[in-house]
Design an enzyme around this catalytic site. Structure first.
Site, mmCIF file in Angstrom:
data_model
loop_
_atom_site.group_PDB
_atom_site.id
_atom_site.type_symbol
_atom_site.label_atom_id
_atom_site.label_comp_id
_atom_site.label_asym_id
_atom_site.label_seq_id
_atom_site.Cartn_x
_atom_site.Cartn_y
_atom_site.Cartn_z
ATOM 1 N N HIS A 99 -34.993 1.927 -43.370
ATOM 2 C CA HIS A 99 -36.012 1.820 -42.311
ATOM 3 C C HIS A 99 -35.735 0.562 -41.495
ATOM 4 C CE1 HIS A 99 -39.642 1.527 -40.125
ATOM 5 N NE2 HIS A 99 -40.380 0.913 -40.998
ATOM 6 N N HIS A 158 -28.406 13.351 -41.057
ATOM 7 C CA HIS A 158 -27.655 12.563 -42.057
ATOM 8 C C HIS A 158 -27.884 13.089 -43.471
ATOM 9 C CE1 HIS A 158 -26.490 9.155 -39.315
ATOM 10 N NE2 HIS A 158 -27.561 9.562 -38.660
ATOM 11 N N ASN A 170 -24.298 3.166 -37.292
ATOM 12 C CA ASN A 170 -23.340 4.262 -37.228
ATOM 13 C C ASN A 170 -21.932 3.706 -37.082
ATOM 14 O OD1 ASN A 170 -25.142 6.417 -37.428
ATOM 15 N ND2 ASN A 170 -25.396 6.634 -35.210
ATOM 16 N N TYR A 206 -38.498 6.701 -39.224
ATOM 17 C CA TYR A 206 -37.943 6.707 -40.589
ATOM 18 C C TYR A 206 -39.043 6.742 -41.636
ATOM 19 C CZ TYR A 206 -33.389 6.031 -38.525
ATOM 20 O OH TYR A 206 -32.249 6.222 -37.798
HETATM 21 C C1 HEM Z 1 -31.252 8.907 -40.651
HETATM 22 C C2 HEM Z 1 -28.582 5.992 -37.901
HETATM 23 C C3 HEM Z 1 -31.216 7.142 -34.026
HETATM 24 C C4 HEM Z 1 -34.274 9.411 -36.939
HETATM 25 C C5 HEM Z 1 -30.287 8.044 -40.229
HETATM 26 C C6 HEM Z 1 -29.247 7.525 -41.062
HETATM 27 C C7 HEM Z 1 -28.505 6.694 -40.293
HETATM 28 C C8 HEM Z 1 -29.061 6.691 -38.969
HETATM 29 C C9 HEM Z 1 -27.309 5.892 -40.735
HETATM 30 C C10 HEM Z 1 -28.988 7.882 -42.503
HETATM 31 C C11 HEM Z 1 -29.671 6.939 -43.419
HETATM 32 C C12 HEM Z 1 -29.324 7.263 -44.831
HETATM 33 O O1 HEM Z 1 -28.126 7.206 -45.190
HETATM 34 O O2 HEM Z 1 -30.249 7.571 -45.621
HETATM 35 C C13 HEM Z 1 -29.063 6.069 -36.611
HETATM 36 C C14 HEM Z 1 -28.553 5.309 -35.493
HETATM 37 C C15 HEM Z 1 -29.285 5.645 -34.405
HETATM 38 C C16 HEM Z 1 -30.265 6.608 -34.834
HETATM 39 C C17 HEM Z 1 -27.431 4.298 -35.578
HETATM 40 C C18 HEM Z 1 -29.201 5.149 -32.986
HETATM 41 C C19 HEM Z 1 -28.717 3.985 -32.670
HETATM 42 C C20 HEM Z 1 -32.314 7.788 -34.489
HETATM 43 C C21 HEM Z 1 -33.457 8.107 -33.704
HETATM 44 C C22 HEM Z 1 -34.337 8.734 -34.533
HETATM 45 C C23 HEM Z 1 -33.719 8.804 -35.837
HETATM 46 C C24 HEM Z 1 -33.636 7.776 -32.225
HETATM 47 C C25 HEM Z 1 -35.699 9.269 -34.240
HETATM 48 C C26 HEM Z 1 -36.469 8.954 -33.228
HETATM 49 C C27 HEM Z 1 -33.683 9.509 -38.157
HETATM 50 C C28 HEM Z 1 -34.271 10.215 -39.269
HETATM 51 C C29 HEM Z 1 -33.409 10.074 -40.344
HETATM 52 C C30 HEM Z 1 -32.304 9.284 -39.868
HETATM 53 C C31 HEM Z 1 -35.608 10.948 -39.244
HETATM 54 C C32 HEM Z 1 -33.580 10.617 -41.753
HETATM 55 C C33 HEM Z 1 -34.097 9.503 -42.604
HETATM 56 C C34 HEM Z 1 -34.476 9.901 -43.993
HETATM 57 O O3 HEM Z 1 -34.736 11.073 -44.257
HETATM 58 O O4 HEM Z 1 -34.549 8.979 -44.835
HETATM 59 N N1 HEM Z 1 -30.155 7.526 -38.952
HETATM 60 N N2 HEM Z 1 -30.091 6.849 -36.185
HETATM 61 N N3 HEM Z 1 -32.500 8.211 -35.779
HETATM 62 N N4 HEM Z 1 -32.493 8.965 -38.533
HETATM 63 FE FE1 HEM Z 1 -31.343 7.868 -37.385
#
Ligand code: HEM
Length: 538
Positions: A339, A75, A147, A362
């Site tokens: 988060h 993202h 999402n 997160y």
């Molecule tokens: C970032 C949604 C699953 C790890 C994001 C962001 C969204 C999102 C919207 C962007 C946030 C922003 O705009 O700053 C989702 C959805 C998921 C999902 C809806 C499943 C339903 C996962 C999973 C992991 C993960 C399973 C890890 C085990 C991350 C990480 C970031 C991120 C590391 C970057 C956050 C940052 O740097 O601040 N996710 N995600 N996500 N997601 Fe997910």
């Protein structure tokens, strides 16, 4: 005159506001000393080398050298906006969350994103879109990190590095930026078939939204709400855009990514600045909190499954209006940190194994991305509720903490805030029973069906939407170099729907395989077959 104060961070005791001034009649160093020249380095003569003693040169260049921070690991490409959420009061009976009480207005910041491209990639690629909302409630911040697609690729967070390694550009050539047109993506989703449902949403028009303003949003996981009496329900969160759901045609998306790679963020900011404020309604699908955590035969802990809206209506609980663009992209859209553990009293998590893993990831990634544990003090991340924690020191500490006893109980700093114990305004972890079960690395049996909801999605599409899906599979798979990967994915399509399979296989010039399982056997739940061919109406 004196530089005008501009203090987005607010006053810090002993630190005058003017320290952060960004305008005025003259420039200063970072320490506030007035400068007379910032265009010429200090040299040994007009033609001589730069002197090491040029402290202004070193400050200016050093700061610049450190301007970039790591982009988000996923993202990375996104754009945010401020707004307000107004509650209808329709959720008051099922949650004690104050921001859902009738008429309550809560400031919000929303960041939309693509998942896979880097910070400078194009907006209109075929990909999932992030829809992350920070509600600055007066009971603490609530982050709804969703999402625009209601299901996810994997059922267990331990596979997240794997799916992202497969879907990001190839490690050798770092292409393509667009999600799915490459071998590793199709290798993963055809081997981990729970990804097939999400993949079909990506191949559909949902994968190329017309605008952020015309996207739905989904919390994906099931959450648990608790009311004043301690009663609980299970819910799924939905955002319904006031403008309806609209997509681009593939050819439009291709052209736009060339002529205006910033198409979605421009659309968002232009709309807000023109006063055409984007709006969504927040809705809930509500399910009884039973020990099985299922509804109509659907496992509510499986993030690859939806609950069709015919079976559980989306009940509207409030309205979101985005009405202000950020004044500084870095300070707001880049530094914002969402988060899933940011929860106010009245909203709690479930045991969905994807959700559980996200609760770790997160905060962990933000410790690196935002350099240390004090990023909640960055202006965009500051709660609007008062903070009284016992977190101290660390990199980038901006608070000047008073008192000597950051521990509880203590007899020096005045009392013990937890003595009340039954404080009705506090966050309470819902005391859900945890099963007596052996430690095990396995999925519930109910997670095994990967195809029937994928088929439901396909069958619910109109002929023109099906045409787009066939075209997308054919185009994206056509970019694969490995024949075996294409064939394995076409085999998955045979297990989803014979018509879809036949059309894609023919387009790729491949033989049409037979399903590995007779299709009738893959439908697990009578409830799903009752839904018939209609996808939930808007
Ligand atoms: C970032 C949604 C699953 C790890 C994001 C962001 C969204 C999102 C919207 C962007 C946030 C922003 O705009 O700053 C989702 C959805 C998921 C999902 C809806 C499943 C339903 C996962 C999973 C992991 C993960 C399973 C890890 C085990 C991350 C990480 C970031 C991120 C590391 C970057 C956050 C940052 O740097 O601040 N996710 N995600 N996500 N997601 Fe997910």
């Amino acid at each position: 005159g004196t530089p005008e104060p501009r203090t987005p961070t607010g006053a810090v005791p002993g630190c005058p506001a003017a320290a952060f001034a960004q305008q005025g009649a003259y420039l200063t160093t970072a320490q506030g000393a007035r400068l007379r020249d910032t265009d010429h380095s200090l040299k040994a003569g007009a033609r001589g080398p730069i002197l090491l003693q040029d402290h202004h040169f070193r400050e200016k260049i050093t700061h610049f050298d450190h301007e970039r921070i790591p982009e988000r690991v996923v993202h990375a490409r996104g754009a945010g906006a401020h707004g307000v959420f107004t509650a209808y009061g329709t959720a008051e009976a099922i949650t004690r969350a104050g921001f859902l009480k009738k008429g309550r207005e809560t400031p919000v910041f929303v960041r939309f994103s693509t998942v896979l491209g880097s910070r400078g990639s194009a907006d209109t690629v075929r990909d999932t879109r992030g829809f992350a909302t920070k509600f600055y409630t007066d009971e603490g911040t609530f982050d709804l990190v969703g999402n625009n697609i209601p299901v996810f690729f994997i059922q267990d967070a331990i596979k997240f590095p794997d799916v992202i390694h497969a879907a990001k550009p190839h490690p050798d050539r770092e292409i393509p930026q667009a999600q799915s047109a490459h071998d590793t993506f199709w290798d993963f989703v055809s081997l981990h078939t729970e990804a097939q449902h999400h993949t079909m949403w990506n191949m559909s028009d949902r994968g190329i939204p017309r605008s952020y303003r015309t996207m739905e949003g989904f919390g994906v996981h099931t959450f648990r709400l608790v009311n004043d009496a301690g009663a609980t329900v299970l819910v799924k969160f939905h955002w319904k855009p006031r403008l309806g759901v609209h997509s681009l045609l593939w050819e439009e998306a291709q052209l736009i990514s060339g002529v205006d790679p910033d198409f979605h963020r421009r659309d968002l900011y232009d709309a807000i600045e023109a006063g055409a404020y984007p709006e969504w309604e927040l809705g809930l699908q509500v399910f009884p909190d039973t020990p099985e955590e299922t509804f109509a035969g659907i496992d509510l802990l499986d993030p690859t499954k939806i609950v069709p809206e015919e079976l559980a209506e989306v009940q509207r609980v409030g309205k979101l209006v985005l009405n202000r663009t950020p004044s500084n992209f870095f300070a707001e859209s880049e530094q914002v940190a969402f988060h899933l553990g940011n929860l106010p009293p009245g909203i709690d998590v479930t045991n969905d194994p994807l959700l559980q893993g996200r609760l770790f990831s997160y905060l962990d990634t933000q410790l690196t991305r935002l350099a240390g544990p004090n990023f909640p003090q960055i202006p965009i991340n500051r709660p609007h509720a008062g903070v009284n924690d016992m977190l101290r020191d660390g990199f980038h500490q901006h608070a000047v903490h008073a008192g000597v006893a950051p521990y509880r109980p203590n007899s020096l700093d005045g009392g013990n805030p937890f003595e009340a114990g039954d404080d009705e305004n506090a966050f309470v972890d819902v005391p859900v029973r945890v099963a007596e079960a052996p430690k095990i690395r396995a999925n519930p049996v109910s997670f095994a069906d990967h195809f029937s909801q994928t088929r439901l999605f396909w069958q619910s599409m109109t002929p023109v939407e099906q045409e787009h899906i066939v075209h997308a599979y054919t185009f994206e798979l056509g970019k694969c170099y490995e024949q075996a990967i294409k064939e394995r994915q076409v085999q998955c399509l045979a297990d989803i729907d014979p018509v879809l399979c036949e059309r894609v296989a023919t387009g790729l010039g491949l033989p049409v395989p037979k399903p590995t399982t007779p299709l009738a056997e893959v439908v697990p739940s009578p409830a799903l077959s009752q839904v018939g061919a209609q996808w939930p109406a808007e």
